[in-house]
Design an enzyme around this catalytic site. Structure first.
Site, PDB file in Angstrom:
ATOM      1  CG  ASP A  93      -4.799 -59.983  30.928  1.00 18.49           C
ATOM      2  OD1 ASP A  93      -5.560 -59.594  30.057  1.00 18.49           O
ATOM      3  OD2 ASP A  93      -3.789 -60.675  30.698  1.00 18.49           O
ATOM      4  CG  ASP A 267      -8.622 -53.092  32.126  1.00 14.44           C
ATOM      5  OD1 ASP A 267      -9.242 -53.848  32.885  1.00 14.44           O
ATOM      6  OD2 ASP A 267      -8.560 -53.269  30.888  1.00 14.44           O
ATOM      7  CB  CYS A 305      -9.098 -30.567  27.302  1.00  8.79           C
ATOM      8  SG  CYS A 305      -7.749 -31.752  27.539  1.00  8.79           S
ATOM      9  CB  CYS A 307      -4.342 -32.603  27.065  1.00 10.59           C
ATOM     10  SG  CYS A 307      -4.984 -32.743  25.393  1.00 10.59           S
ATOM     11  CB  CYS A 310      -6.838 -29.390  24.173  1.00  7.16           C
ATOM     12  SG  CYS A 310      -7.916 -30.812  23.890  1.00  7.16           S
ATOM     13  CG  HIS A 336      -8.282 -35.122  24.030  1.00 10.08           C
ATOM     14  ND1 HIS A 336      -8.357 -34.020  24.859  1.00 10.08           N
ATOM     15  CD2 HIS A 336      -9.550 -35.603  23.937  1.00 10.08           C
ATOM     16  CE1 HIS A 336      -9.612 -33.829  25.243  1.00 10.08           C
ATOM     17  NE2 HIS A 336     -10.359 -34.780  24.706  1.00 10.08           N
TER      18      HIS A 336
HETATM   19  C1  HRD Z   1      -7.774 -62.046  33.142  1.00  5.91           C
HETATM   20  N1  HRD Z   1      -9.109 -62.425  33.523  1.00  5.91           N
HETATM   21  C2  HRD Z   1     -10.184 -61.720  33.160  1.00  5.91           C
HETATM   22  N2  HRD Z   1     -10.066 -60.637  32.349  1.00  5.91           N
HETATM   23  C3  HRD Z   1     -11.212 -59.969  31.988  1.00  5.91           C
HETATM   24  C4  HRD Z   1     -11.116 -58.896  31.092  1.00  5.91           C
HETATM   25  C5  HRD Z   1     -12.286 -58.226  30.707  1.00  5.91           C
HETATM   26  N3  HRD Z   1     -12.497 -57.219  29.819  1.00  5.91           N
HETATM   27  C6  HRD Z   1     -13.830 -56.997  29.816  1.00  5.91           C
HETATM   28  N4  HRD Z   1     -14.475 -56.095  29.050  1.00  5.91           N
HETATM   29  C7  HRD Z   1     -13.763 -55.362  28.040  1.00  5.91           C
HETATM   30  N5  HRD Z   1     -14.487 -57.810  30.679  1.00  5.91           N
HETATM   31  C8  HRD Z   1     -13.544 -58.612  31.245  1.00  5.91           C
HETATM   32  C9  HRD Z   1     -13.638 -59.667  32.147  1.00  5.91           C
HETATM   33  C10 HRD Z   1     -12.465 -60.351  32.510  1.00  5.91           C
HETATM   34  C11 HRD Z   1     -12.528 -61.483  33.397  1.00  5.91           C
HETATM   35  O1  HRD Z   1     -13.606 -61.904  33.868  1.00  5.91           O
HETATM   36  N6  HRD Z   1     -11.368 -62.138  33.691  1.00  5.91           N
END
Ligand code: HRD
Length: 373
Positions: A93, A267, A305, A307, A310, A336
């Site tokens: 990210d 993710d 499961c 895995c 388990c 798990h």
């Molecule tokens: C890297 N940019 C970016 N990462 C995110 C990670 C996030 N993680 C969550 N919930 C756990 N919402 C998210 C939104 C963004 C988002 O709007 N932008």
């Protein structure tokens, strides 16, 4: 082309798609769940264990690696794949989200964000160009544009100003990205829960022709029904020939509901984070193994499961390890939980192949959330 998305099939019952994402480090079958490896490790798991459970792609965080050990160190190691001994695809990210969620004293300007390291307190800066420099150095297969994830709830005016700046930042990322042929840069759609702002953000970003698109600004505390609503009207605005990534999602129900609405990649830290306090996901819902009622329960976490955890360990033993703060305890629950979500996504892909994802969703929810129990 850094990546190629192959749309294999669209489920006749839902808007879900079956796809294959070809990357320089291998193929990702979608819809896919990406285990989160924040500090260049999926906590408590070795790369061999992740391969064994068929994790096809993992996520790592720019903000954290920028602070420690520093992207120059990772570059000197030959990049993130070499550094962490993971030779399948990696998505990083761009740091924006962590800056807002982790660091104090942050200040947003047109240039980017100044903040204090949550580790050393030193003043730091990340902007579009810096986010590209760091991710280019890390060498991940998919990199994310530098954006602002607007908080929830947020005034419409704030969200509008923020999304306009995020779009300008996206343009700057495209210019600053040094390795577009090896690393695919995804744009991130913002706009909060405002339909016209989501449409504006999606239109601006699709006009810039990114190789893939993320939907950001969700899973930030809004009710799930609102998240699903935003997906209903945002996903159709994205090209169906490119992958769609819903950031930060999620729980089993959100993964299935997201796939139903045409999302290809997810993710979430949930499976690894809750494992560390002994909460596990089973086909019949959550099971908190540290609970006293499992003290003499010699059955597996999830009888359905197959895995490693388990097949070889009991609830009583895992409870004992978790209560004793034994490292093997969180390793077994993490293994798990990840296996559970990766299998769930394999079952979702199979249901799409067979045009029965709606049926699968109803059956899965009945078991997991016990509507019929
Ligand atoms: C890297 N940019 C970016 N990462 C995110 C990670 C996030 N993680 C969550 N919930 C756990 N919402 C998210 C939104 C963004 C988002 O709007 N932008």
């Amino acid at each position: 082309m850094a990546i190629r998305y192959e749309l294999l099939k669209t489920c006749h019952q839902t808007g879900a798609r079956l796809g294959r994402l070809h990357t320089p480090h291998g193929i990702v079958e979608t819809p896919a769940f990406m285990p989160v490896g924040t500090l260049a490790t999926v906590k408590a798991m070795s790369p061999e264990e992740l391969e064994e459970m068929d994790a096809q792609i993992i996520l790592s965080n720019t903000y954290h690696l920028f602070l420690r050990p520093g992207h120059e160190v990772v570059a000197a190691a030959g990049g993130l794949h070499r550094f962490m001994h993971w030779n399948r695809p990696i998505l990083t990210d761009s740091g924006g989200f962590q800056v807002f969620s982790l660091s104090k004293l942050r200040h947003i300007t047109e240039d980017g964000v100044t903040f204090r390291s949550h580790i050393s307190g030193e003043p730091l800066f990340i902007g579009p160009e810096k986010a590209m420099e760091i991710q280019n150095a890390l060498g991940s297969d998919i990199i994310m544009a530098f954006d602002e994830c607007a908080p929830y709830p947020a005034e419409r005016e704030y969200v509008e100003t923020s999304l306009e700046r995020t779009t300008r930042w996206a343009e700057r990322c495209l210019k600053a990205h040094k390795r577009p042929d090896e690393q695919a840069l995804f744009g991130i759609v913002q706009g909060g829960v405002y339909r016209d702002l989501r449409e504006r953000s999606a239109r601006s970003l699709t006009a810039l022709d990114f190789p893939g698109y993320a939907i950001g600004g969700l899973s930030v505390g809004e009710p799930k029904e609102i998240m699903y609503d935003v997906l209903e009207y945002t996903v159709p605005l994205l090209p169906d020939t490119k992958p769609r990534y819903l950031m930060g999602v999620g729980s089993p129900d959100a993964l299935v509901e997201g796939a139903v609405r045409g999302i290809d990649m997810f993710d979430c830290v949930l499976p690894t984070r809750i494992a560390r306090n002994g909460t596990t996901m089973t086909s019949r819902g959550r099971l908190v193994v540290r609970n006293a009622k499992y003290a003499r329960d010699f059955s597996p976490l999830d009888p359905a499961c197959d895995c490693y955890t388990c097949r070889n360990y009991t609830r009583a033993y895992i409870r004992h390890l978790i209560k004793s703060d034994e490292i093997l305890g969180l390793r077994l629950t993490t293994y798990h939980n990840l296996y559970f979500l990766l299998r769930l996504m394999e079952n979702v892909r199979q249901a799409i192949r067979e045009d029965r994802l709606r049926n699968f969703r109803d059956e899965f929810f009945a078991q997991y959330y016990g509507q019929n129990s």
